[in-house]
Write a protein that holds these residues in place. Structure first.
Motif, mmCIF file in Angstrom:
data_model
loop_
_atom_site.group_PDB
_atom_site.id
_atom_site.type_symbol
_atom_site.label_atom_id
_atom_site.label_comp_id
_atom_site.label_asym_id
_atom_site.label_seq_id
_atom_site.Cartn_x
_atom_site.Cartn_y
_atom_site.Cartn_z
ATOM 1 N N SER A 85 0.830 -1.203 0.000
ATOM 2 C CA SER A 85 0.000 0.000 0.000
ATOM 3 C C SER A 85 0.866 1.255 0.000
ATOM 4 O O SER A 85 0.568 2.231 -0.693
ATOM 5 C CB SER A 85 -0.916 -0.017 1.233
ATOM 6 O OG SER A 85 -1.697 1.135 1.291
ATOM 7 N N ARG A 86 1.954 1.233 0.768
ATOM 8 C CA ARG A 86 2.873 2.377 0.834
ATOM 9 C C ARG A 86 3.500 2.628 -0.532
ATOM 10 O O ARG A 86 3.656 3.774 -0.960
ATOM 11 C CB ARG A 86 3.946 2.063 1.877
ATOM 12 C CG ARG A 86 5.153 2.979 1.882
ATOM 13 C CD ARG A 86 4.958 4.196 2.764
ATOM 14 N NE ARG A 86 6.195 4.937 2.874
ATOM 15 C CZ ARG A 86 7.108 4.740 3.815
ATOM 16 N NH1 ARG A 86 6.910 3.834 4.761
ATOM 17 N NH2 ARG A 86 8.207 5.456 3.842
ATOM 18 N N ARG A 87 3.839 1.576 -1.252
ATOM 19 C CA ARG A 87 4.453 1.722 -2.568
ATOM 20 C C ARG A 87 3.482 2.366 -3.550
ATOM 21 O O ARG A 87 3.874 3.244 -4.332
ATOM 22 C CB ARG A 87 4.907 0.355 -3.083
ATOM 23 C CG ARG A 87 5.666 0.421 -4.415
ATOM 24 C CD ARG A 87 6.334 -0.887 -4.753
ATOM 25 N NE ARG A 87 5.384 -1.977 -4.866
ATOM 26 C CZ ARG A 87 5.357 -3.031 -4.061
ATOM 27 N NH1 ARG A 87 6.218 -3.129 -3.062
ATOM 28 N NH2 ARG A 87 4.473 -3.988 -4.236
ATOM 29 N N VAL A 88 2.212 1.971 -3.496
ATOM 30 C CA VAL A 88 1.207 2.555 -4.382
ATOM 31 C C VAL A 88 1.032 4.041 -4.094
ATOM 32 O O VAL A 88 1.031 4.876 -5.001
ATOM 33 C CB VAL A 88 -0.146 1.816 -4.224
ATOM 34 C CG1 VAL A 88 -1.255 2.566 -4.946
ATOM 35 C CG2 VAL A 88 -0.039 0.408 -4.778
ATOM 36 N N GLU A 269 -7.086 -0.923 -6.969
ATOM 37 C CA GLU A 269 -7.921 -0.013 -7.753
ATOM 38 C C GLU A 269 -7.273 1.355 -7.922
ATOM 39 O O GLU A 269 -7.448 2.005 -8.952
ATOM 40 C CB GLU A 269 -9.303 0.133 -7.099
ATOM 41 C CG GLU A 269 -10.171 -1.102 -7.220
ATOM 42 C CD GLU A 269 -10.424 -1.523 -8.659
ATOM 43 O OE1 GLU A 269 -10.477 -0.650 -9.546
ATOM 44 O OE2 GLU A 269 -10.561 -2.732 -8.902
ATOM 45 N N ALA A 270 -6.509 1.810 -6.908
ATOM 46 C CA ALA A 270 -5.818 3.104 -7.028
ATOM 47 C C ALA A 270 -4.807 3.058 -8.168
ATOM 48 O O ALA A 270 -4.666 4.023 -8.937
ATOM 49 C CB ALA A 270 -5.126 3.452 -5.717
ATOM 50 N N THR A 271 -4.106 1.946 -8.285
ATOM 51 C CA THR A 271 -3.144 1.780 -9.378
ATOM 52 C C THR A 271 -3.860 1.776 -10.726
ATOM 53 O O THR A 271 -3.417 2.413 -11.691
ATOM 54 C CB THR A 271 -2.362 0.467 -9.203
ATOM 55 O OG1 THR A 271 -1.694 0.494 -7.941
ATOM 56 C CG2 THR A 271 -1.339 0.291 -10.310
ATOM 57 N N ARG A 272 -4.971 1.081 -10.771
ATOM 58 C CA ARG A 272 -5.755 1.010 -12.002
ATOM 59 C C ARG A 272 -6.281 2.386 -12.398
ATOM 60 O O ARG A 272 -6.213 2.790 -13.569
ATOM 61 C CB ARG A 272 -6.918 0.036 -11.791
ATOM 62 C CG ARG A 272 -7.782 -0.213 -13.013
ATOM 63 C CD ARG A 272 -8.749 -1.338 -12.700
ATOM 64 N NE ARG A 272 -9.581 -1.672 -13.848
ATOM 65 C CZ ARG A 272 -10.330 -2.777 -13.932
ATOM 66 N NH1 ARG A 272 -10.311 -3.642 -12.945
ATOM 67 N NH2 ARG A 272 -11.067 -3.008 -14.992
ATOM 68 N N LEU A 273 -6.797 3.145 -11.423
ATOM 69 C CA LEU A 273 -7.321 4.484 -11.700
ATOM 70 C C LEU A 273 -6.233 5.439 -12.165
ATOM 71 O O LEU A 273 -6.460 6.289 -13.034
ATOM 72 C CB LEU A 273 -8.004 5.054 -10.448
ATOM 73 C CG LEU A 273 -9.413 4.536 -10.140
ATOM 74 C CD1 LEU A 273 -9.878 5.051 -8.787
ATOM 75 C CD2 LEU A 273 -10.403 4.932 -11.224
ATOM 76 N N SER A 274 -5.024 5.308 -11.592
ATOM 77 C CA SER A 274 -3.934 6.218 -11.985
ATOM 78 C C SER A 274 -3.588 6.048 -13.460
ATOM 79 O O SER A 274 -3.154 6.986 -14.120
ATOM 80 C CB SER A 274 -2.704 5.972 -11.113
ATOM 81 O OG SER A 274 -2.121 4.714 -11.373
#
Length: 757
Positions: A85-88, A269-274
């Motif tokens: 999570s920290r890496r994202v 999902e945050a990675t996907r949205l970015s």
């Protein structure tokens, strides 16, 4: 004074950048060992540690080893997902940095703050988050220094005062010279716009509450076993021998994988949205998007193009038209250009005229409603016709022939008299109509907010097929029928917070788009605050999402991401509740009916670890987009979960009863119960993850492979008698058959409930 101040040349800046490096500080390496140790110091870890100590005192070293394995797994699992999570968030934070207005080669330009160097001349205004230490050389500002002092108060800054990196300009404007960047600044870290003070999302709070009640249930069942043991003739020594089992029953209800599953699903999902043009500054915003049923849309940059042009100009003064236009250009902001500044400057240049420089300039603020400049001995005001008409009492009479419905009006006052009116026209985005229809299909009511007059707002609403009435903010009351509302005109930024609170009070889960400094409270108040691409730094920090692209299509992607997270966590919660209730009821009723706990302690520990692995992977499972806002009812959720648990428990108790009366040993029954519980947990995941029958759909590769690994490990442990009594192929296949038949029967009853959930 402003004319004597000059910034660096680009060549000078490049040399300083090469010498000092980028205005950023490498993030400290994630200390996995430290995080791992921290996971050994919390409530769930203390219970496991107490059980481990008890096993050691009783001399049960093999059981001690398995409890230790459970403890280490929980700590490793929590630390590894925290690292992921920290890496994202780190990746997102590098994209979500302030944009600074800086003068290079005599021209004002906006650059990413990481390219700032000492000696740069920057322009500051309310809403900016300072990305470096600076010395104020012109103007006055107030800054919020709570990020470095911890005290929530504003500090007034005058020329020659220093303002620090990480602080927010709350009032005023001015010029400053950068004095320190990166590690040399007072904060000594990279400044980004990530929201680090976010509270848990609605879904997470709900699930935490459910787990709390589940722990109470386990506590009650544990007490039942203790009381029953004494009624059955047990003594204190018997109770001591049962304590490890009771501890493990309680441990099984602790959501070891919940933080990891949330982190994994949100990060996924945050990675996907970015990659789709949306940066997530607060991960809880993703899960809250699933509940969204109303969104307040700032017209510019979402419904219309993020640009505008002068469609009509009317000169009301006795001065030459070219002279009036040049004086108007002196009141546009050359340091921090907004859409209106750019539109008027471009219009002036098209007339073959040059942009005038003001001897004194005050930028536009929402509190005044206009910018102000002094040029060639004239006082010039440029801004809202509504606000400026209060200064020139004859303005309405002069402008009575103007068609204000043709677009956005910008008035010009020269020496306190109306000198002209610009009519600016926004172009409606080609994709707005389809995107608004997509929002409505997902059960979200869109309402347009605009500072434009009512006639202009009605025209825009008609173009994009916004259904309902468009009213002026002046006509908006607590009795307004919100179901018939399509838009609100004449809205000032400070009205937006009132709008958000109003709709929340009406029971809506509210989304809000905004860009300005005064939009920040509304963005923070909304469940899903979305800062548009050209938003002020403080607006980006206040919202949970930041759009990189203009338009509404990105908002649809946020909704879809929210539904995916919500569905995964639905599966997780139902699985966790049903599986835990099944385990505790099966062991409790097994002891009450058959006078022994029908599962070995070692097997119980292994079962808990294996199923946490599966539920953790649910965070990456395949989902299907739903077209209505999610609305969980705790009682309904508990009813579904405990119905599942009851079905599996009844079948399990019936199986144990049969085995007990037909010659199977307690050891064999214990291992068969372990296999049955592992298989039932796997089937519960498959049943709850879809609204189809479980054999009609398939999980993600990660979930499927983890389940397959669990089953293979279970077969090996059972057949070879590792950490449990050995059973033969016949008993193993019998258990598989019972579990499969039970899953089919339960799903035939469950799916009608699931489709109406």
């Amino acid at each position: 004074m402003a004319e004597k101040i000059t910034g660096l040349s680009q060549a000078e800046a490049d040399k300083l950048l090469q010498k000092n490096g980028l205005n950023e500080v490498p993030e400290p390496q994630f200390n996995f060992f430290k995080e791992f140790l921290s996971k050994l110091w919390n409530l769930s870890a203390w219970i496991l540690e107490a059980a481990l100590l008890l096993e050691c005192v009783l001399g049960k070293w093999i059981q001690s080893l398995f409890v230790l394995l459970m403890l280490l797994f929980a700590a490793w699992n929590g630390a590894s997902k925290k690292k992921q999570s920290r890496r994202v968030l780190n990746n997102i934070s590098h994209k979500l940095t302030p944009t600074i207005s800086v003068q290079r080669d005599g021209e004002w330009q906006n650059i990413d703050s990481k390219y700032l160097v000492p000696g740069d001349l920057i322009s500051m205004q309310a809403g900016d988050v300072l990305a470096a230490d600076v010395k104020l050389i012109e103007g006055q500002i107030s800054t919020d220094e709570s990020s470095i002092t911890g005290e929530a108060r504003t500090v007034r800054k005058n020329p020659q005062d220093t303002a620090f990196a990480g602080t927010t300009v709350t009032e005023g404007n001015g010029l400053a010279v950068v004095t320190a960047t990166g590690a040399d600044s007072r904060s000594g870290k990279t400044i980004n716009l990530i929201n680090n003070s976010a509270a848990p999302g609605h879904l997470q709070q709900l699930l935490t509450k459910i787990i709390y009640y589940l722990c109470i249930l386990d506590g009650i069942l544990t007490l039942v076993i203790v009381i029953a043991s004494f009624f059955k003739g047990g003594d204190l020594n018997n109770l001591i021998n049962m304590l490890p089992f009771l501890a493990m029953m309680f441990i099984a209800s602790i959501p070891v994988a919940m933080p990891s599953t949330f982190a994994l699903s949100n990060s996924f999902e945050a990675t996907r949205l970015s990659k789709e043009g949306v940066l997530t500054s607060d991960l809880t915003g993703i899960q809250d998007a699933a509940n969204l049923n109303l969104i307040l849309l700032d017209k510019t940059g979402t419904i219309t193009e993020n640009k505008t042009a002068v469609g009509q100009w009317t000169n009301f003064s006795s001065m030459n038209n070219n002279d009036v236009l040049q004086l108007a250009s002196a009141a546009t902001d050359q340091r921090n250009k907004k859409l209106i500044d750019t539109a008027i400057d471009e219009y002036v240049k098209k007339q073959g005229l040059s942009i005038k420089s003001a001897s004194d300039f005050t930028p536009f603020t929402s509190s005044t409603g206009y910018s102000m400049a002094t040029c060639d001995g004239h006082n010039i005001k440029l801004g809202s016709f509504k606000q400026l008409s209060l200064i020139d009492q004859d303005a309405n009479e002069k402008a009575k022939e103007i068609d204000f419905s043709a677009g956005r009006s910008v008035a010009l006052l020269i020496d306190e008299k109306l000198a002209g009116v610009f009519i600016l026209q926004d172009m409606v985005r080609s994709d707005s109509k389809a995107a608004l229809e997509e929002l409505r299909k997902r059960g979200v009511k869109p309402i347009m907010l605009t500072g434009d007059n009512q006639k202009t707002a009605i025209a825009v609403a008609k173009q994009v097929d916004l259904q309902g009435e468009v009213i002026s903010i002046r006509d908006f009351t607590d009795q307004t029928d919100t179901s018939k509302l399509a838009g609100i005109a004449d809205v000032l930024p400070e009205d937006k917070l009132r709008m958000v609170k109003f709709f929340q009070k009406k029971g809506y889960i509210v989304g809000m788009t905004g860009d300005g400094v005064n939009d920040s409270p509304a963005l923070k108040q909304a469940e899903v605050g979305i800062a548009v691409s050209n938003a002020a730094d403080v607006a980006k920090r206040s919202g949970k999402m930041v759009l990189l692209n203009d338009g509404l299509s990105s908002i649809v992607k946020i909704l879809d991401a929210g539904h995916r997270v919500y569905q995964r966590m639905t599966t997780w919660s139902l699985t966790k509740l049903a599986r835990t209730a099944q385990l505790t009821m099966l062991l409790t009723f097994g002891y009450l009916f058959f006078n022994y706990i029908p599962m070995a302690l070692n097997a119980m520990v292994i079962y808990t670890i294996m199923n946490n692995m599966v539920t953790m992977m649910i965070g990456t499972d395949r989902t299907h987009i739903t077209y209505k806002p999610e609305n969980w009812n705790m009682a309904k959720l508990a009813k579904i979960a405990f119905s599942l648990a009851f079905g599996w428990t009844v079948i399990g108790i019936a199986g144990i009863a049969y085995l007990n009366t037909h010659g199977w040993s307690h050891g064999t029954i214990s291992t068969m119960v372990y296999v049955y519980l592992v298989l039932s947990a796997m089937f519960i995941v498959l049943i709850t993850r879809t609204k189809k029958y479980f054999w009609q759909d398939y999980p993600s590769k990660a979930v499927g492979l983890t389940q397959l690994g669990d089953v293979l490990l279970t077969v090996i442990l059972a057949l070879f008698g590792i950490a449990m009594a050995k059973i033969n192929w016949t008993n193993l296949l019998l258990t598989f058959a019972i579990a499969l038949i039970a899953a089919i029967v339960i799903d035939l009853f469950y799916q009608p409930i699931m489709k109406n959930r």
